[in-house]
Motif scaffolding. Structure first.
Motif, short mmCIF file in Angstrom:
data_model
loop_
_atom_site.label_atom_id
_atom_site.label_comp_id
_atom_site.label_asym_id
_atom_site.label_seq_id
_atom_site.Cartn_x
_atom_site.Cartn_y
_atom_site.Cartn_z
N ALA A 1 0.80 -1.22 0.00
CA ALA A 1 0.00 0.00 0.00
C ALA A 1 0.83 1.28 0.00
N PHE A 2 2.16 1.15 0.07
CA PHE A 2 2.99 2.34 0.26
C PHE A 2 4.11 2.41 -0.77
N ASP A 3 4.46 3.67 -1.12
CA ASP A 3 5.57 3.91 -2.04
C ASP A 3 6.90 4.02 -1.30
N LEU A 4 6.85 4.44 -0.05
CA LEU A 4 8.06 4.69 0.73
C LEU A 4 7.80 4.37 2.19
N GLY A 5 8.75 3.69 2.82
CA GLY A 5 8.73 3.48 4.26
C GLY A 5 10.04 3.97 4.84
N VAL A 6 9.98 4.58 6.03
CA VAL A 6 11.20 5.12 6.63
C VAL A 6 11.22 4.83 8.13
N ALA A 7 12.43 4.88 8.67
CA ALA A 7 12.64 4.83 10.12
C ALA A 7 13.82 5.74 10.42
N ALA A 8 13.59 6.76 11.23
CA ALA A 8 14.61 7.76 11.55
C ALA A 8 15.06 7.58 12.99
N THR A 9 16.28 7.08 13.17
CA THR A 9 16.86 6.81 14.49
C THR A 9 15.91 5.99 15.35
N SER A 10 15.36 4.93 14.76
CA SER A 10 14.38 4.13 15.51
C SER A 10 14.45 2.64 15.25
N PHE A 11 14.97 2.20 14.12
CA PHE A 11 14.78 0.80 13.74
C PHE A 11 15.62 -0.16 14.57
N HIS A 12 16.58 0.32 15.35
CA HIS A 12 17.32 -0.57 16.25
C HIS A 12 16.42 -1.11 17.36
N TRP A 13 15.23 -0.54 17.53
CA TRP A 13 14.29 -1.05 18.52
C TRP A 13 13.39 -2.15 17.95
N VAL A 14 13.55 -2.47 16.68
CA VAL A 14 12.76 -3.50 16.02
C VAL A 14 13.63 -4.73 15.78
N ASP A 15 13.08 -5.90 15.97
CA ASP A 15 13.77 -7.14 15.61
C ASP A 15 13.85 -7.19 14.09
N SER A 16 15.04 -6.94 13.54
CA SER A 16 15.17 -6.79 12.09
C SER A 16 14.81 -8.06 11.33
N GLY B 1 8.66 -0.12 -4.50
CA GLY B 1 8.69 0.81 -3.39
C GLY B 1 10.03 0.81 -2.67
N VAL B 2 10.28 1.86 -1.92
CA VAL B 2 11.58 2.10 -1.30
C VAL B 2 11.48 2.09 0.22
N TRP B 3 12.45 1.45 0.83
CA TRP B 3 12.62 1.47 2.29
C TRP B 3 13.90 2.25 2.61
N ALA B 4 13.82 3.18 3.55
CA ALA B 4 14.98 3.97 3.97
C ALA B 4 15.03 4.03 5.49
N MET B 5 16.19 3.72 6.05
CA MET B 5 16.37 3.85 7.50
C MET B 5 17.68 4.58 7.73
N TRP B 6 17.65 5.47 8.71
CA TRP B 6 18.84 6.27 8.99
C TRP B 6 18.88 6.63 10.47
N TRP B 7 20.05 7.12 10.88
CA TRP B 7 20.29 7.47 12.28
C TRP B 7 21.15 8.72 12.36
N ASN B 8 20.84 9.63 13.28
CA ASN B 8 21.83 10.57 13.79
C ASN B 8 22.63 9.82 14.85
N VAL B 9 23.90 9.58 14.60
CA VAL B 9 24.73 8.86 15.57
C VAL B 9 25.21 9.88 16.60
N LEU B 10 24.49 9.97 17.70
CA LEU B 10 24.70 11.04 18.67
C LEU B 10 25.76 10.69 19.72
N HIS B 11 26.05 9.42 19.88
CA HIS B 11 27.10 9.00 20.82
C HIS B 11 28.04 8.09 20.04
N ASP B 12 29.26 8.58 19.78
CA ASP B 12 30.14 7.93 18.82
C ASP B 12 31.59 8.03 19.28
N PRO B 13 31.99 7.25 20.30
CA PRO B 13 33.36 7.35 20.80
C PRO B 13 34.43 7.04 19.77
N GLU B 14 34.08 6.34 18.70
CA GLU B 14 35.06 6.04 17.65
C GLU B 14 35.59 7.29 16.97
#
Length: 263
Positions: free
Chosen positions: A104-119, A134-147
């Motif tokens: 039913a959808f052309d695009l699905g997204v998850a913004a700094t959230s998909f780590h809470w889902v069992d992939s 259709g397109v799936w896009a997932m992304w994160w602002n990596v806010l804590h990054d000691p590397e």
């Protein structure tokens, strides 16, 4: 992903929704340009998993899409999203219980959230919600990054005994989204085609107090007992004041994963 982590992720952020909305940074414009080149186009039907307080949702709506379905398990956050627009539907449920129509959808997204889902379970569900092509896009602002980030590295000793969320792994607290090969392999295993990874960046200047407010939104901080949380946040603010002169410039990495359902 443990059942306890899933339970925490579905309810913990609504306990300070106003703080989350004000402290979390927006996503870089280059990311939305990349989405527009794929499927974020006028007239598109879009769903978003875990929109939180709607940072990304508002930018999706601005692309003149036909509809936006927000899948938000936290009832407090879901209530805050209800007035985003007439073309917005809010489903107060986790992805696994949302009951959305397939194809039913052309695009699905998850913004700094998909780590809470069992992939292993969630990605095939996402694929099934998309129309062919259709397109799936997932992304994160990596806010804590000691590397890569000096401030993250400076506060790492304070967080050494914190209970890590599913977004962070190991003593160096490496972010889920930075395990690039793992994420790409999961997308391919779920049956997506044309799997792609991009790295965007976001540069911000924040005061020590703003940094404290940002860390206060992290689940590993939210889970602490109130007294320990207060000491932890005071320590993080002190690092900003004493080690960085009260103003910290940070360059956040923003990994973006894009995949397409076969036609």
């Amino acid at each position: 992903m443990t059942a306890e982590n899933q339970r925490v992720g579905r309810h913990i952020f609504g306990s300070d929704a106003a703080g989350y909305a004000s402290a979390r940074p927006q996503y870089p414009e280059s990311l939305y340009v990349a989405l527009a080149a794929e499927a974020l186009t006028p007239g598109a039907d879009v769903f978003e998993i875990g929109p939180g307080t709607g940072q990304a949702s508002r930018r999706l709506i601005a692309a003149d899409i036909a509809s936006l379905t927000l899948i938000e398990p936290d009832p407090v956050l879901a209530a805050r999203l209800a007035d985003l627009g007439n073309n917005v539907r809010v489903v107060n449920a986790p992805l696994e219980e949302a009951g959305l129509p397939q194809s039913a959808f052309d695009l699905g997204v998850a913004a700094t959230s998909f780590h809470w889902v069992d992939s292993a379970r969630g990605l095939p569900m996402v694929r099934d919600l998309l129309r062919p092509g259709g397109v799936w896009a997932m992304w994160w602002n990596v806010l804590h990054d000691p590397e890569q980030d000096l401030f993250s590295r400076a506060v790492l000793p304070l967080l050494k005994d914190a209970e890590l969320p599913p977004s962070l792994r190991g003593p160096e607290q490496r972010h889920y989204s930075l395990w690039t090969d793992d994420r790409l392999a999961e997308l391919s295993a779920a049956g997506f085609a044309h799997v792609e990874h991009q790295m965007h960046e976001l540069t911000v200047r924040m005061t020590a107090a703003e940094m404290r407010a940002l860390y206060a939104t992290f689940s590993m901080i939210r889970r602490m007992a109130p007294e320990l949380r207060a000491r932890m946040l005071a320590g993080i603010e002190a690092v900003g004041e004493q080690g960085f002169g009260g103003v910290i410039e940070r360059r956040f990495r923003v990994p973006l994963f894009i995949a397409r359902k076969a036609r």
